[in-house]
Scaffold this motif. Structure first.
Motif, short mmCIF file in Angstrom:
data_model
loop_
_atom_site.label_atom_id
_atom_site.label_comp_id
_atom_site.label_asym_id
_atom_site.label_seq_id
_atom_site.Cartn_x
_atom_site.Cartn_y
_atom_site.Cartn_z
N ARG A 47 32.59 9.52 10.49
CA ARG A 47 31.29 9.96 11.05
C ARG A 47 30.46 10.70 9.99
O ARG A 47 29.26 10.48 9.89
CB ARG A 47 31.58 10.89 12.25
N VAL A 48 31.11 11.55 9.21
CA VAL A 48 30.37 12.27 8.15
C VAL A 48 29.82 11.26 7.13
O VAL A 48 28.67 11.35 6.72
CB VAL A 48 31.27 13.31 7.43
N VAL A 49 30.66 10.29 6.78
CA VAL A 49 30.22 9.30 5.78
C VAL A 49 29.06 8.47 6.33
O VAL A 49 28.11 8.15 5.59
CB VAL A 49 31.41 8.39 5.37
N GLN A 50 29.12 8.19 7.62
CA GLN A 50 28.03 7.42 8.24
C GLN A 50 26.70 8.16 8.07
O GLN A 50 25.68 7.57 7.72
CB GLN A 50 28.37 7.26 9.72
N VAL A 51 26.74 9.48 8.29
CA VAL A 51 25.52 10.30 8.14
C VAL A 51 25.10 10.32 6.67
O VAL A 51 23.93 10.09 6.34
CB VAL A 51 25.77 11.75 8.64
#
Ligand code: SAM
Length: 321
Positions: A47-51
């Motif tokens: 999720r962090v990488v997606q952001v």
């Protein structure tokens, strides 16, 4: 792409997936964190990488602790790969590599950095606390065979401990088609005068001058503007990269990375822990896109070069006095 207040674009993220390690290197900076048993899940890291990817990050480096001690490391790589088309690499001590190279490659890992701070068995054990040099060498060979290259061998140069092994490390890197990365022992401004640091810190300048004099070619790694020389060693070309962070304003001015700690904090700089931004809390609570965007932008806004022209001038004056 986001650009910080010092004109530096943020292009890559260094993700610490754990703080647990099976080695005990006495100089370890622990990626600027404390030992901690709480870790982000694979889905949370994704999720962090997606952001971050949405804001222009397209290069990932996994680190630890020892990242291969995470049982779900293959899943983590695969999840991150869904959002990153650029380079995904991992830094490891290499001990657990043999078992995992194939799966890691399939999951989308491009390459590995393998830490090997001695080519002498006793010296290796002195540094790491573990008698595992042969396993690390096997890991390097396995990574090469699996196509996880170009392999970089990380070698932190330590006064009176391993400086005398640099030429043997160059031979070893040449034999294994690896890039040798010579790393300066680094620490914070506050710890620079500590007994340990003074005892083991070794300036890489004389080594670099010697290598530069034999170089067939020279290039720069965009990250930190690191110099890389190619020399001919016993008939074979081999590249040697220099990582010289201490008092290096050029290094900081060319820093294009943001960090994510194992506890879900965005960390603008290895050397500072007073400017973290928690992103995990929001993911676990509401997971709202706009809030996550705001948190990511806030973390980028906090980026500052650690070594600045004024600090360097001040420390030179201090040395003269
Ligand atoms: N366990 C993995 C490994 O050994 O590569 C990943 C974590 S380790 C902290 C990541 C890299 O940082 C290693 O290459 C290590 O040698 C380097 N490193 C650790 N402490 C350092 C220090 N004080 N100065 C320079 N490099 C350091």
């Amino acid at each position: 792409m986001l650009v910080d207040d010092f004109g530096r674009p943020v292009k890559s993220m260094r993700i610490q997936v754990n703080t647990t390690c099976n080695f005990h290197c006495f100089f370890c900076h622990m990626e600027g964190t404390e030992v901690n048993s709480s870790e982000m899940t694979a889905a949370e890291i994704e999720r962090v990488v997606q952001v971050a990817a949405k804001w222009g990050v397209n290069k990932i480096k996994f680190t630890g602790g020892e990242p291969l001690m995470r049982r779900d490391i293959v899943e983590i790589v695969a999840r991150v790969r869904k959002h990153i088309s650029g380079d995904i690499s991992l830094t490891t001590n290499g001990v657990l590599l043999v078992k995992k190279v194939e799966e890691l490659k399939k999951a989308g890992l491009n390459r590995v950095n393998i830490s090997m701070h001695s080519i002498d068995r006793n010296g290796f054990q002195f540094i790491t606390g573990v008698d595992a040099l042969d396993q690390v060498k096997e890991g390097i060979r396995a990574a090469k065979d699996a196509g996880l290259g170009p392999i970089k061998i990380n070698f932190v140069v330590l006064k009176d401990v391993n400086v005398h092994l640099v030429d043997r490390m160059i031979d070893f890197a040449a034999e294994n088609d690896a890039i040798l990365q010579l790393i300066e022992y680094e620490t914070t401004k506050e710890a620079e005068n500590s007994e340990d640091y003074q005892r083991y810190h070794y300036s890489l300048d004389p080594i670099e001058e010697r290598i530069a004099a034999q170089a067939l070619g020279e290039e720069r790694n965009e990250l930190h503007n690191r110099e890389r020389y190619t020399i001919r060693n016993k008939g074979k070309p081999v590249s040697i990269e220099f990582v010289k962070p201490m008092h290096n304003t050029d290094f900081c001015n060319n820093c294009t990375r943001i960090r994510l700690t194992s506890t879900g904090q965005l960390k603008p700089c290895l050397m500072r822990s007073d400017n973290l931004t928690d992103i995990l809390h929001e993911i676990r609570k509401e997971n709202r896109e706009s809030n996550l965007d705001f948190i990511f932008r806030t973390a980028v806004k906090k980026r500052e070069p650690y070594w600045r022209e004024t600090d360097v001038i001040e420390s030179e004056i201090f040395r003269k006095i």
